[in-house]
Design a protein around this motif. Sequence first.
Motif, PDB file in Angstrom:
ATOM      1  N   GLY A 165       0.838  -1.184   0.000  1.00  0.00           N
ATOM      2  CA  GLY A 165       0.000   0.000   0.000  1.00  0.00           C
ATOM      3  C   GLY A 165       0.876   1.237   0.000  1.00  0.00           C
ATOM      4  O   GLY A 165       2.072   1.179   0.249  1.00  0.00           O
ATOM      5  N   SER A 166       0.257   2.331  -0.303  1.00  0.00           N
ATOM      6  CA  SER A 166       1.001   3.583  -0.268  1.00  0.00           C
ATOM      7  C   SER A 166       0.103   4.659   0.323  1.00  0.00           C
ATOM      8  O   SER A 166      -1.118   4.615   0.197  1.00  0.00           O
ATOM      9  N   VAL A 167       0.745   5.597   0.963  1.00  0.00           N
ATOM     10  CA  VAL A 167       0.044   6.713   1.565  1.00  0.00           C
ATOM     11  C   VAL A 167       0.634   7.981   0.979  1.00  0.00           C
ATOM     12  O   VAL A 167       1.855   8.155   0.979  1.00  0.00           O
ATOM     13  N   GLY A 168      -0.220   8.835   0.494  1.00  0.00           N
ATOM     14  CA  GLY A 168       0.257  10.082  -0.084  1.00  0.00           C
ATOM     15  C   GLY A 168      -0.234  11.263   0.729  1.00  0.00           C
ATOM     16  O   GLY A 168      -1.305  11.212   1.329  1.00  0.00           O
ATOM     17  N   THR A 169       0.563  12.312   0.752  1.00  0.00           N
ATOM     18  CA  THR A 169       0.172  13.517   1.452  1.00  0.00           C
ATOM     19  C   THR A 169       0.743  14.723   0.722  1.00  0.00           C
ATOM     20  O   THR A 169       1.739  14.621   0.002  1.00  0.00           O
ATOM     21  N   ASP A 170       0.098  15.846   0.878  1.00  0.00           N
ATOM     22  CA  ASP A 170       0.579  17.073   0.263  1.00  0.00           C
ATOM     23  C   ASP A 170       1.425  17.890   1.229  1.00  0.00           C
ATOM     24  O   ASP A 170       1.848  18.998   0.905  1.00  0.00           O
ATOM     25  N   ILE A 171       1.670  17.364   2.413  1.00  0.00           N
ATOM     26  CA  ILE A 171       2.439  18.082   3.422  1.00  0.00           C
ATOM     27  C   ILE A 171       3.929  17.925   3.135  1.00  0.00           C
ATOM     28  O   ILE A 171       4.414  16.817   2.904  1.00  0.00           O
ATOM     29  N   LYS A 172       4.624  19.036   3.158  1.00  0.00           N
ATOM     30  CA  LYS A 172       6.073  19.030   2.957  1.00  0.00           C
ATOM     31  C   LYS A 172       6.715  19.645   4.195  1.00  0.00           C
ATOM     32  O   LYS A 172       6.315  20.698   4.659  1.00  0.00           O
ATOM     33  N   ALA A 173       7.711  18.970   4.732  1.00  0.00           N
ATOM     34  CA  ALA A 173       8.415  19.467   5.913  1.00  0.00           C
ATOM     35  C   ALA A 173       9.863  19.748   5.555  1.00  0.00           C
ATOM     36  O   ALA A 173      10.517  18.941   4.883  1.00  0.00           O
ATOM     37  N   ASP A 174      10.342  20.884   5.993  1.00  0.00           N
ATOM     38  CA  ASP A 174      11.745  21.242   5.814  1.00  0.00           C
ATOM     39  C   ASP A 174      12.445  20.995   7.148  1.00  0.00           C
ATOM     40  O   ASP A 174      12.202  21.696   8.129  1.00  0.00           O
ATOM     41  N   ILE A 175      13.274  19.967   7.187  1.00  0.00           N
ATOM     42  CA  ILE A 175      13.962  19.576   8.419  1.00  0.00           C
ATOM     43  C   ILE A 175      15.456  19.766   8.239  1.00  0.00           C
ATOM     44  O   ILE A 175      16.057  19.223   7.307  1.00  0.00           O
ATOM     45  N   GLU A 176      16.046  20.542   9.126  1.00  0.00           N
ATOM     46  CA  GLU A 176      17.493  20.754   9.119  1.00  0.00           C
ATOM     47  C   GLU A 176      18.133  19.659   9.969  1.00  0.00           C
ATOM     48  O   GLU A 176      17.793  19.489  11.140  1.00  0.00           O
ATOM     49  N   VAL A 177      19.060  18.927   9.367  1.00  0.00           N
ATOM     50  CA  VAL A 177      19.735  17.834  10.066  1.00  0.00           C
ATOM     51  C   VAL A 177      21.030  18.374  10.660  1.00  0.00           C
ATOM     52  O   VAL A 177      21.841  18.984   9.963  1.00  0.00           O
ATOM     53  N   GLY A 178      21.198  18.139  11.963  1.00  0.00           N
ATOM     54  CA  GLY A 178      22.373  18.662  12.666  1.00  0.00           C
ATOM     55  C   GLY A 178      23.306  17.568  13.132  1.00  0.00           C
ATOM     56  O   GLY A 178      23.412  16.502  12.519  1.00  0.00           O
ATOM     57  N   GLU A 179      23.925  17.816  14.261  1.00  0.00           N
ATOM     58  CA  GLU A 179      24.947  16.913  14.806  1.00  0.00           C
ATOM     59  C   GLU A 179      24.321  15.632  15.365  1.00  0.00           C
ATOM     60  O   GLU A 179      23.124  15.535  15.553  1.00  0.00           O
ATOM     61  N   LYS A 180      25.194  14.694  15.660  1.00  0.00           N
ATOM     62  CA  LYS A 180      24.768  13.415  16.222  1.00  0.00           C
ATOM     63  C   LYS A 180      24.322  13.616  17.668  1.00  0.00           C
ATOM     64  O   LYS A 180      24.963  14.359  18.420  1.00  0.00           O
ATOM     65  N   ILE A 181      23.217  12.964  18.055  1.00  0.00           N
ATOM     66  CA  ILE A 181      22.712  13.034  19.426  1.00  0.00           C
ATOM     67  C   ILE A 181      22.509  11.622  19.970  1.00  0.00           C
ATOM     68  O   ILE A 181      22.350  10.672  19.202  1.00  0.00           O
ATOM     69  N   THR A 182      22.534  11.492  21.285  1.00  0.00           N
ATOM     70  CA  THR A 182      22.294  10.204  21.938  1.00  0.00           C
ATOM     71  C   THR A 182      21.421  10.404  23.166  1.00  0.00           C
ATOM     72  O   THR A 182      21.358  11.497  23.731  1.00  0.00           O
ATOM     73  N   GLY A 183      20.761   9.344  23.566  1.00  0.00           N
ATOM     74  CA  GLY A 183      19.970   9.337  24.779  1.00  0.00           C
ATOM     75  C   GLY A 183      19.995   7.938  25.378  1.00  0.00           C
ATOM     76  O   GLY A 183      20.138   6.950  24.651  1.00  0.00           O
ATOM     77  N   GLN A 184      19.862   7.855  26.692  1.00  0.00           N
ATOM     78  CA  GLN A 184      19.903   6.559  27.363  1.00  0.00           C
ATOM     79  C   GLN A 184      18.777   6.463  28.373  1.00  0.00           C
ATOM     80  O   GLN A 184      18.332   7.471  28.925  1.00  0.00           O
ATOM     81  N   SER A 185      18.352   5.250  28.638  1.00  0.00           N
ATOM     82  CA  SER A 185      17.384   4.969  29.687  1.00  0.00           C
ATOM     83  C   SER A 185      17.579   3.521  30.122  1.00  0.00           C
ATOM     84  O   SER A 185      18.085   2.692  29.366  1.00  0.00           O
ATOM     85  N   SER A 186      17.176   3.234  31.354  1.00  0.00           N
ATOM     86  CA  SER A 186      17.276   1.864  31.849  1.00  0.00           C
ATOM     87  C   SER A 186      16.116   1.589  32.788  1.00  0.00           C
ATOM     88  O   SER A 186      15.490   2.510  33.319  1.00  0.00           O
ATOM     89  N   ALA A 187      15.835   0.324  32.981  1.00  0.00           N
ATOM     90  CA  ALA A 187      14.756  -0.110  33.863  1.00  0.00           C
ATOM     91  C   ALA A 187      15.135  -1.436  34.492  1.00  0.00           C
ATOM     92  O   ALA A 187      15.974  -2.176  33.974  1.00  0.00           O
ATOM     93  N   THR A 188      14.496  -1.726  35.614  1.00  0.00           N
ATOM     94  CA  THR A 188      14.692  -2.990  36.314  1.00  0.00           C
ATOM     95  C   THR A 188      13.381  -3.746  36.300  1.00  0.00           C
ATOM     96  O   THR A 188      12.324  -3.174  36.567  1.00  0.00           O
ATOM     97  N   LYS A 189      13.450  -5.029  35.987  1.00  0.00           N
ATOM     98  CA  LYS A 189      12.258  -5.879  35.937  1.00  0.00           C
ATOM     99  C   LYS A 189      12.290  -6.844  37.108  1.00  0.00           C
ATOM    100  O   LYS A 189      13.278  -7.557  37.317  1.00  0.00           O
ATOM    101  N   VAL A 190      11.208  -6.859  37.881  1.00  0.00           N
ATOM    102  CA  VAL A 190      11.049  -7.810  38.970  1.00  0.00           C
ATOM    103  C   VAL A 190       9.712  -8.507  38.730  1.00  0.00           C
ATOM    104  O   VAL A 190       8.661  -7.866  38.726  1.00  0.00           O
ATOM    105  N   LEU A 191       9.776  -9.817  38.537  1.00  0.00           N
ATOM    106  CA  LEU A 191       8.618 -10.615  38.143  1.00  0.00           C
ATOM    107  C   LEU A 191       7.999 -10.003  36.905  1.00  0.00           C
ATOM    108  O   LEU A 191       8.629  -9.922  35.877  1.00  0.00           O
ATOM    109  N   PHE A 192       6.719  -9.573  36.961  1.00  0.00           N
ATOM    110  CA  PHE A 192       6.055  -9.020  35.791  1.00  0.00           C
ATOM    111  C   PHE A 192       6.022  -7.495  35.816  1.00  0.00           C
ATOM    112  O   PHE A 192       5.371  -6.875  34.992  1.00  0.00           O
ATOM    113  N   PHE A 193       6.706  -6.876  36.759  1.00  0.00           N
ATOM    114  CA  PHE A 193       6.668  -5.434  36.911  1.00  0.00           C
ATOM    115  C   PHE A 193       7.989  -4.827  36.448  1.00  0.00           C
ATOM    116  O   PHE A 193       9.057  -5.320  36.793  1.00  0.00           O
ATOM    117  N   THR A 194       7.895  -3.739  35.693  1.00  0.00           N
ATOM    118  CA  THR A 194       9.071  -3.033  35.225  1.00  0.00           C
ATOM    119  C   THR A 194       9.104  -1.674  35.892  1.00  0.00           C
ATOM    120  O   THR A 194       8.152  -0.911  35.797  1.00  0.00           O
TER     121      THR A 194
END
Length: 144
Positions: free
Chosen positions: A33-62
């Motif tokens: 399938g294909s999806v078409g749209t008339d919306i055009k976005a101008d996005i400026e691509v910059g430097e490399k970025i990073t993000g981190q997150s962590s979690a602990t799981k005990v039994l069925f709970f995170t």
Amino acid sequence: MKKALIASSLLLAGAMTGCSSLNVSSSPVPLNGSVGTDIKADIEVGEKITGQSSATKVLFFTMSDDNEYADGMEYGNGAGGAFGLGGLDPVASVKSAAAYNAISASGADVIVAPRYTVKKNDYLVYGTIDVTVEGYKGTIKSVK
């Protein structure tokens, strides 16, 4: 007569208690399938970025230290959430928190070409989930 009654009772009990397994599979039909749209976005691509997150799981709970998540980020079945209960995907909420951390720390509007690194240590009743996202800072200049 008594022996026949006992034998039939045992046979009936054996028939009613047992193991069964059911496997249902089907060949997936490709969906084109294909999806078409008339919306055009101008996005400026910059430097490399990073993000981190962590979690602990005990039994069925995170449990996670993060309480802010990037809204609209869908991973897998999209059924994650802050607590990852039951059969829900606990990794999805950690990915979303990592994306939020990357966006908020860099001031980006979007992450261009994100790549997630997921490290899971699962010890049946206890486990950890560590996620790092890397990509490029995307700043939306205009939307037409």
